[in-house]
Motif scaffolding. Structure first.
Motif, mmCIF file in Angstrom:
data_model
loop_
_atom_site.group_PDB
_atom_site.id
_atom_site.type_symbol
_atom_site.label_atom_id
_atom_site.label_comp_id
_atom_site.label_asym_id
_atom_site.label_seq_id
_atom_site.Cartn_x
_atom_site.Cartn_y
_atom_site.Cartn_z
ATOM 1 N N GLU A 288 -11.194 0.687 15.126
ATOM 2 C CA GLU A 288 -11.419 2.126 15.000
ATOM 3 C C GLU A 288 -10.118 2.902 15.159
ATOM 4 O OE1 GLU A 288 -14.297 2.862 18.012
ATOM 5 O OE2 GLU A 288 -15.967 1.916 16.906
ATOM 6 N N GLU A 289 -9.250 2.443 16.069
ATOM 7 C CA GLU A 289 -7.948 3.108 16.256
ATOM 8 C C GLU A 289 -7.095 2.977 15.003
ATOM 9 O OE1 GLU A 289 -3.976 2.864 19.128
ATOM 10 O OE2 GLU A 289 -5.687 1.554 19.520
ATOM 11 N N ILE A 290 -7.108 1.786 14.391
ATOM 12 C CA ILE A 290 -6.349 1.585 13.155
ATOM 13 C C ILE A 290 -6.858 2.509 12.057
ATOM 14 C CG2 ILE A 290 -5.900 -0.081 11.294
ATOM 15 C CD1 ILE A 290 -5.862 -2.262 13.492
ATOM 16 N N ALA A 291 -8.179 2.595 11.909
ATOM 17 C CA ALA A 291 -8.773 3.428 10.852
ATOM 18 C C ALA A 291 -8.460 4.905 11.040
ATOM 19 C CB ALA A 291 -10.280 3.213 10.814
ATOM 20 N N ALA A 292 -8.171 5.311 12.276
ATOM 21 C CA ALA A 292 -7.910 6.723 12.556
ATOM 22 C C ALA A 292 -6.468 7.139 12.268
ATOM 23 C CB ALA A 292 -8.241 7.031 14.021
ATOM 24 N N GLN A 293 -5.571 6.185 12.010
ATOM 25 C CA GLN A 293 -4.175 6.522 11.731
ATOM 26 C C GLN A 293 -4.047 7.132 10.334
ATOM 27 O OE1 GLN A 293 -1.929 6.045 14.382
ATOM 28 N NE2 GLN A 293 -3.919 5.574 15.284
ATOM 29 N N PRO A 294 -2.993 7.930 10.095
ATOM 30 C CA PRO A 294 -2.786 8.505 8.755
ATOM 31 C C PRO A 294 -2.625 7.400 7.705
ATOM 32 C CG PRO A 294 -1.333 9.528 10.379
ATOM 33 C CD PRO A 294 -1.949 8.344 11.050
ATOM 34 N N SER A 295 -3.228 7.588 6.551
ATOM 35 C CA SER A 295 -3.122 6.590 5.495
ATOM 36 C C SER A 295 -1.739 6.661 4.845
ATOM 37 C CB SER A 295 -4.195 6.830 4.438
ATOM 38 O OG SER A 295 -3.851 7.952 3.646
ATOM 39 N N PRO A 296 -1.314 5.609 4.126
ATOM 40 C CA PRO A 296 -0.062 5.697 3.374
ATOM 41 C C PRO A 296 -0.033 6.897 2.436
ATOM 42 C CG PRO A 296 -0.775 3.423 3.477
ATOM 43 C CD PRO A 296 -1.891 4.253 4.064
ATOM 44 N N PRO B 80 3.860 12.767 0.946
ATOM 45 C CA PRO B 80 4.588 14.046 0.931
ATOM 46 C C PRO B 80 5.776 14.060 1.901
ATOM 47 C CG PRO B 80 2.225 14.440 0.913
ATOM 48 C CD PRO B 80 2.412 12.979 1.176
ATOM 49 N N LEU B 81 5.644 13.395 3.048
ATOM 50 C CA LEU B 81 6.757 13.332 3.999
ATOM 51 C C LEU B 81 7.923 12.541 3.408
ATOM 52 C CD1 LEU B 81 7.974 13.748 6.816
ATOM 53 C CD2 LEU B 81 6.746 11.708 7.572
ATOM 54 N N LEU B 82 7.614 11.434 2.745
ATOM 55 C CA LEU B 82 8.665 10.639 2.099
ATOM 56 C C LEU B 82 9.350 11.427 0.988
ATOM 57 C CD1 LEU B 82 6.911 7.142 1.792
ATOM 58 C CD2 LEU B 82 8.407 7.979 3.609
ATOM 59 N N ARG C 257 -1.380 4.054 8.890
ATOM 60 C CA ARG C 257 -2.460 3.079 8.993
ATOM 61 C C ARG C 257 -2.054 1.741 8.382
ATOM 62 N NH1 ARG C 257 -7.312 4.992 5.734
ATOM 63 N NH2 ARG C 257 -6.987 6.777 7.132
ATOM 64 N N PHE C 258 -2.407 0.653 9.056
ATOM 65 C CA PHE C 258 -2.230 -0.670 8.458
ATOM 66 C C PHE C 258 -3.345 -0.876 7.443
ATOM 67 C CE2 PHE C 258 -2.964 -5.178 7.974
ATOM 68 C CZ PHE C 258 -1.688 -5.680 7.824
ATOM 69 N N PRO D 272 0.807 -1.227 0.000
ATOM 70 C CA PRO D 272 0.000 0.000 0.000
ATOM 71 C C PRO D 272 0.838 1.275 0.000
ATOM 72 C CG PRO D 272 -0.957 -1.603 1.504
ATOM 73 C CD PRO D 272 0.383 -2.144 1.097
ATOM 74 N N THR D 273 1.990 1.262 0.690
ATOM 75 C CA THR D 273 2.872 2.434 0.678
ATOM 76 C C THR D 273 3.449 2.646 -0.714
ATOM 77 O OG1 THR D 273 3.451 1.991 2.989
ATOM 78 C CG2 THR D 273 4.870 3.510 1.775
ATOM 79 N N ALA D 274 3.891 1.550 -1.334
ATOM 80 C CA ALA D 274 4.450 1.650 -2.681
ATOM 81 C C ALA D 274 3.411 2.171 -3.662
ATOM 82 C CB ALA D 274 4.975 0.287 -3.132
ATOM 83 N N TRP D 275 2.172 1.680 -3.555
ATOM 84 C CA TRP D 275 1.135 2.121 -4.475
ATOM 85 C C TRP D 275 0.667 3.550 -4.178
ATOM 86 C CZ3 TRP D 275 -0.169 1.626 -9.116
ATOM 87 C CH2 TRP D 275 0.071 0.434 -9.802
ATOM 88 N N ALA D 276 0.738 3.953 -2.924
ATOM 89 C CA ALA D 276 0.424 5.354 -2.609
ATOM 90 C C ALA D 276 1.418 6.277 -3.298
ATOM 91 C CB ALA D 276 0.437 5.566 -1.097
#
Length: 416
Positions: free
Chosen positions: A397-405, A410-412, A211-212, A18-22
Motif C-alpha cells: 500500500e505504501e508503494i502504491a501511494a508514491q507518485p507514479s513515473p 513534468p519535473l524532469l 513509485r516502483f 517505466p520512467t522512460a515510457w512515461a
C-alpha cells in the motif's frame, strides 16, 4: 525534452523502463545508450537504443560508436592515459574495499566506453541524462557536455549507491577534466528513489520519491498463472543474476552452485503436500536438477509481476527487481543472498521491515533450514510468522501511494 537513458546492465535498466515510457507517453524523445545486452533489453522494451562497443583494455581511446542504424561517430580526442589514471585512482581511493567477484572494474570500464558515449551524446544532443547509480559514464558525459544528470536508484534498500557515486566523482575527476570538464563531476541534479520511505537504508541523501512500477521484460504468461490456486503457491527464482551465472558457467557469484540452490529448495518443499511450486530455472540449469513432483512447475522465463500476483511467498536471491516486484504485490519473501553488498543490503532491509526472512551461508542449501523458514513465512508450523504477510500488505500500500513515473515527468522536463 530529449532524454538519454543509460544503465550498466539489463537488470539495472528494467527499473527505469517505466520512467522512460512515461516520458515517451508524454511526448518526449527517449534514447537508451549502452552495451549490446543493455541495448537489446531496451529494444525488447520498445525503446530505441544506441549500442556501444567496449574498447579492449590494450587500446588507447574509445570505440568508433554511432547511433544504431545510423552513421558511425568518430572517437573523441584520445585519452591514452585513461586506464592508468583510473587504475591509480582506484588504488588511492578504494584501498581496502573488496568488490564482489563477477563485478565490473568500473573505473577502467568508463575509459572503455566513454568516447562512444560522448559521440552519441554530441550527435543526439540530449537535454537530460537518466542513469543507473553505478553507470558512472552518465555522470562523466553529463559533466563534459553540460547536460544535467538524474540518477534513478534500483528501488530496494540500498546503502552502497550513494557512497559509490561520491567516490566515483573523486576517482573520475581527472579523467573528466581531461575530456573537458574542468570543474570536475557535479553531483546529480536529482536522485529518484523508488524505494518506499519506510524501507530506505540511506536517509542522508535528498531524493525524489517515485513509485516502483514492476517491469520484468516481455514474457508470456502461462494459462495456469492467470488465477490464484485454492492452495498456497510459492515462487522460487534467482532472477537475471542467477541466469547470468548459469550462462557463464560460474558459481552463483561466490554463493555456490545454482543447481544446488534449486535442488535444496526442491528437497525442502518436496514433502509439503497441497503446495503449488513454481521455479524459474534457466534452460542451462534445468537438466542438472533432480526429478521433481508433478505439482512443481519449472519454467525458463515468466513475467514475474503477473506470476507473483498469484503467489503466497517468494524465495529468491535478494535482487532488487525480484524483491521490489514481490513488495509491490504484497508477497512475503525468503531471501538467500550470495555474498554481494547490494544483495545483502536488500535482504537486511526487507528483514528489518518485517516482510521476510533471510538465511545465510550453509543454511541456504540446507533443506531443513529452508523448510523451517518457509513454514514460518507461510504461517504454518512452529514459529509461524503471520506478521510478515501483514507487513507485506502494508508495504504494498505504501508503494502504491508514491507518485507514479508519469507524475514526475513534468519535473524532469522542467529540470531539462
Amino acid at each position: 525534452m530529449r532524454l538519454l537513458v543509460t544503465a550498466l546492465a539489463p537488470s539495472h535498466l528494467l527499473c527505469m523502463v517505466p520512467t522512460a515510457w512515461a516520458a515517451r507517453a508524454a511526448g518526449h524523445e527517449v534514447l537508451v545508450v549502452g552495451r549490446a545486452e543493455v541495448a537489446r533489453a531496451a529494444r525488447r522494451a520498445g525503446l530505441p537504443a544506441a549500442e556501444l562497443t567496449e574498447t579492449p583494455a590494450t587500446a588507447g581511446t574509445g570505440a568508433d560508436t554511432g547511433l544504431a542504424g545510423g552513421p558511425a561517430g568518430g572517437p573523441d580526442p584520445g585519452l591514452p592515459r585513461m586506464e592508468r589514471v583510473l587504475t591509480e585512482a582506484q588504488r588511492q581511493s578504494f584501498a581496502g574495499r573488496v568488490w564482489p567477484a563477477g563485478g565490473h572494474p568500473w573505473q577502467v570500464r568508463v575509459g572503455r566506453v566513454v568516447d562512444g558515449f560522448l559521440a552519441v551524446a554530441r550527435q543526439w544532443r540530449p537535454d537530460l541524462i537518466l542513469c543507473d547509480p553505478i553507470e558512472f559514464t552518465g555522470l562523466v558525459v553529463g559533466a563534459v557536455t553540460g547536460v544535467p544528470v538524474v540518477v534513478q536508484r534500483w528501488g530496494g534498500p540500498d546503502s552502497m549507491s550513494a557512497e559509490a557515486i561520491t567516490r566515483a566523482r573523486a576517482v573520475l575527476a581527472e579523467a573528466a577534466a581531461a575530456l573537458g570538464a574542468a570543474d570536475g563531476i557535479p553531483a546529480p541534479a536529482l536522485t529518484l528513489d523508488p524505494c518506499p520511505p519506510s524501507l530506505r537504508l540511506d536517509t542522508s541523501t535528498e531524493v525524489e520519491s517515485v513509485r516502483f512500477v514492476p517491469y520484468n521484460g516481455p514474457q508470456q504468461l502461462p494459462p495456469w498463472a492467470r488465477t490464484k490456486p485454492s492452495w498456497p503457491r510459492v515462487c522460487v527464482t534467482f532472477g537475471l543474476f542467477g541466469s547470468r551465472a548459469a550462462m557463464s558457467g560460474a558459481d552463483f557469484i561466490e554463493g555456490g552452485d545454482l543447481a544446488a540452490r534449486f535442488d535444496a529448495v526442491i528437497e525442502a518443499l518436496r514433502p509439503w503436500a497441497g503446495l503449488d511450486v513454481v521455479l524459474t530455472v534457466p534452460e542451462a540449469v534445468q537438466p542438472l536438477l533432480r526429478p521433481v513432483p508433478d505439482r512443481f512447475r519449472i519454467v525458463a522465463h515468466a513475467p514475474l509481476d503477473a506470476l507473483l500476483a498469484t503467489c503466497d511467498a517468494a524465495v529468491h536471491h535478494g535482487g532488487t527487481g525480484t524483491a521490489m516486484t514481490a513488495c509491490a504485490r504484497g508477497v512475503p519473501q525468503l531471501l538467500l543472498p550470495p555474498p554481494h553488498p547490494a544483495l545483502a543490503d536488500c535482504a537486511a532491509g526487507l528483514v528489518r521491515r518485517g516482510v521476510g526472512r533471510a538465511l545465510e551461508g550453509a543454511a541456504q542449501t540446507d533443506p531443513l533450514a529452508l523448510r523451517s523458514a518457509l513454514d514460518a513465512l507461510l504461517g504454518e508450523g512452529e514459529g509461524a510468522d503471520a506478521g510478515s504477510r501483514g507487513h507485506a500488505r502494508v508495504l504494498a500500500e505504501e508503494i502504491a501511494a508514491q507518485p507514479s513515473p508519469a507524475d514526475l515527468v513534468p519535473l524532469l522536463a522542467e529540470l531539462a
